[in-house]
Design an enzyme around this catalytic site. Structure first.
Site, PDB file in Angstrom:
ATOM      1  N   GLU A   1       0.813  -1.226   0.000  1.00 21.25           N
ATOM      2  CA  GLU A   1       0.000   0.000   0.000  1.00 21.25           C
ATOM      3  C   GLU A   1       0.837   1.262   0.000  1.00 21.25           C
ATOM      4  O   GLU A   1       0.543   2.211  -0.715  1.00 21.25           O
ATOM      5  CB  GLU A   1      -0.943   0.013   1.208  1.00 21.25           C
TER       6      GLU A   1
ATOM      7  N   HIS B   1     -10.104  -5.451  10.939  1.00 25.05           N
ATOM      8  CA  HIS B   1     -10.824  -5.240   9.679  1.00 25.05           C
ATOM      9  C   HIS B   1     -12.152  -4.509   9.881  1.00 25.05           C
ATOM     10  O   HIS B   1     -12.966  -4.460   8.979  1.00 25.05           O
ATOM     11  CB  HIS B   1     -11.106  -6.579   8.982  1.00 25.05           C
TER      12      HIS B   1
END
Lengths: 324, 328
Positions: free
Chosen positions: A60, A129
């Site tokens: 990322e 998450h």
């Protein structure tokens, strides 16, 4: 008027923009051959090829940096984070590079980049998450922060974000991808910074965005049966913020609650509460309240997750107390 | 010591130009140090003194269409790119005439027209930006090459790994130049690098590599040239490690007590400016001519200093400007 899912609306927005402007590309993990981890980019690889729908390795920070660098020289990247949880390893590029590039260069480098992907909490995904991060990004000048709640808004706001010359944090709600709604057939955009009254009412103003709009609407329906009339302001974007829409509603209802998926401490709801007391104090009959996720990391256990997240019952209870 | 006497008039004039640029950087930074010590420059001031041959040699391998991405130690790279010392000095002074209008400061020189893509202050974060600029060149099918400077300290952060890996898998036209000055702030390389030679990390990315000493400016140029041409041919990135040394501390606030006087003296004997000067003299340039050149450069720096000092601060109305770009 077509009925589209939230993900289809996003897909249509990106596809139409990419058809028009060859400097736009989509990059991220699994956006191409896998057709998108959440299928938002379904079919786009076939349409635009590997040069414009680009799969990345898990990195990322690296591909966010690729996006920023390419935007410095005129490309218009759409960078997909599989989920915003993973954006934390790229947050240096988002804040230290993208948000500040135009400012620290004295206006030489506009940053026409969209960072987008799935955000929010729920689905028993556990602590790493299940997180809503819009408050983190809304903290930073130089960024725009967009959080659509409906397919219609998702389409119009994503098109505006792609056309904007500033770095946009476009947070999609993971649990809304499959939700359906009416989307006009004709092309349209929704300006960033324009909220919408999603429901008219007279007794209390509910300020919200993204998935929490659902909790708000559900609570309003419950309360309607009890004779309580709720007005719902969907901000749609947090930066820029449609402040006047909030004040106009509060002037009418004299009470406000902010409903959000994120944590309470230093959350965006705190900023809204501050703004209302600062700018509409004379109209308030009650302190501004907030309904947020509990101040804990998300548990996997179904009952604890349910307890942790905001919901219609908590919203309705809060409103009943305020009206006593 | 001197192994490369310029052999013809062309190589003499080339070396003369490199020497001029290196002296310009040296004198610019000496003036900046002076201004810092009397409080005219704020913040951090990381000087490039001692490393001049790396920036000058590397950037000489580029054409105007190529891009440069720099670090927080960016003065030398900007001057080597040919930027006017006046707006650079004004930037250090925080003036509205600065190259970034006073919003950037020492670590954030930017010049879009010169393809000078910024000094960046987060160590290593700019490595993937450089890959992104190179990505755009490839995307647009332009044959521009990007070079990215960083120190050996940056080679230990994740951004280095991610940037190099992405550049390698996509064969991006970028040259990564590690200016190894052997200290990341006060941490010597032996305490920070598991494998001391940064350039061998190129093997991990199936990338071309090179390792050179950074005191001979034309040698730096020649080696970087090879990598730039490789990138321009579409054959992908190169990782070059250039061994160099900073004569000052990490920044103006660092007395550099972590290293010995003997070590510093040994490196000062390899001063790239001194070396270039000796080579020019052996190539037939008279000492007087070089002294005259030095003096002219000093005058140029004095003018830049004067310009910076007398320029107005940015207007207060600038505070909120540039946070967001103008609409399309």
């Amino acid at each position: 008027m077509a009925i589209l899912t939230y993900r289809e609306a996003l897909n249509r927005a990106m596809t139409e923009e990419m058809e028009k402007d060859p400097s736009i590309y989509l990059m991220g993990e699994e956006v191409g051959h896998y057709q998108g981890a959440y299928k938002v980019s379904q079919g786009m690889l076939d349409k635009f090829g590997e040069e414009r729908v680009i799969d990345t390795p898990i990195s990322e920070n690296g591909f966010a940096g690729i996006g920023v660098g390419s935007a410095m020289v005129g490309l218009r990247p759409i960078i997909e984070f599989m989920t915003w949880n993973f954006s934390l390893v790229a947050i240096d590029q988002i804040i230290n590079s993208a948000a500040k590039m135009n400012y620290m260069s004295g206006g030489q480098f506009p940053m026409p980049i969209v960072f987008r992907g799935a955000g929010g909490a729920g689905g028993r995904l556990g602590a790493q998450h299940s997180q809503a991060f819009e408050s983190w990004y809304a903290h930073c000048p130089g960024l725009k922060v967009v959080c659509p709640a409906t397919p219609k808004d998702a389409y119009g706001l994503l098109k505006s974000s792609i056309r904007d010359n500033n770095p946009t944090i476009f947070i999609e709600s993971e649990v809304l991808y499959g939700s359906k709604g009416e989307v006009p057939e004709q092309e349209y955009t929704i300006p960033l910074g324009l909220g919408e009254i999603k429901r008219k009412g007279t007794d209390i103003t509910l300020v919200t965005w993204s998935r929490a709009l659902g909790f708000a609407e559900e609570a309003a329906a419950i309360l309607e049966k009890e004779g309580i009339s709720v007005e719902i302001v969907d901000l749609r974007s947090l930066r820029p913020l449609d402040e006047n829409l909030i004040y106009e509603s509060v002037k009418k209802t004299n009470r406000a609650v902010v409903v959000e998926e994120g944590w309470p401490v230093a959350g965006f709801g705190a900023q809204i509460a501050y703004l209302i007391q600062k700018n509409a104090f004379a109209y308030l009959d009650h302190p501004v309240e907030r309904v947020t996720q509990m101040d804990v990391p998300m548990s996997y256990a179904a009952n604890l997750e349910r307890m942790s997240l905001p919901n219609a019952t908590r919203v309705a209870d809060t409103i009943r107390e305020m009206l006593q | 010591m001197v192994s490369s006497i310029p052999k013809d008039s062309q190589s003499v004039s080339e070396l003369k130009e490199f020497y001029r640029q290196m002296v310009l950087i040296r004198k610019f930074e000496e003036a900046a140090a002076k201004a810092y010590s009397v409080g005219k420059i704020g913040g951090f001031l990381h000087l490039y003194i001692g490393q001049e041959a790396v920036g000058v040699g590397s950037i000489a391998a580029l054409t105007p269409k190529d891009y440069i991405v720099s670090t927080y130690r960016d003065h030398g790279h900007a001057l080597a790119r040919g930027l006017n010392p006046k707006p650079l000095m004004a930037e250090l002074f925080g003036k509205g005439t600065g190259i970034s209008k006073g919003n950037g400061g020492s670590m954030h020189f930017f010049d879009r027209n010169a393809h000078f893509m910024g000094g960046h202050g987060i160590v290593g974060g700019h490595i993937s930006l450089a890959a992104g600029i190179a990505f755009a060149s490839k995307f647009k099918k332009e044959d521009s090459v990007t070079i990215c400077f960083f120190g050996e300290g940056a080679a230990n952060i994740g951004s280095f790994h991610e940037g190099l890996n992405l550049a390698a898998i996509w064969k991006l036209p970028v040259v990564f130049i590690c200016e190894n000055n052997h200290y990341a702030m006060g941490t010597p390389e032996y305490r920070a690098l598991a494998v001391k030679d940064v350039s061998v990390r190129a093997y991990a990315y199936d990338m071309a590599r090179d390792h050179i000493e950074g005191d001979e400016v034309r040698k730096v140029r020649d080696h970087v040239q090879v990598a730039v041409e490789r990138a321009r041919r579409g054959e992908g990135p190169t990782l070059i490690e250039v061994s160099t040394y900073r004569f000052r501390g990490h920044s103006m606030s660092d007395p550099a007590k972590y290293r010995t006087k003997e070590e510093l003296e040994a490196y000062k004997k390899k001063d790239p400016l001194m070396r270039a000067r000796q080579e020019l003299e052996l190539g037939g340039i008279k000492t007087e001519e070089l002294d005259k050149m030095d003096l002219e450069i000093q005058n140029q720096i004095d003018e830049a200093y004067q310009f910076a000092e007398t320029s107005p601060e940015p207007p207060l109305s600038q505070l909120h400007k540039y946070v967001y770009a103008e609409d399309k």
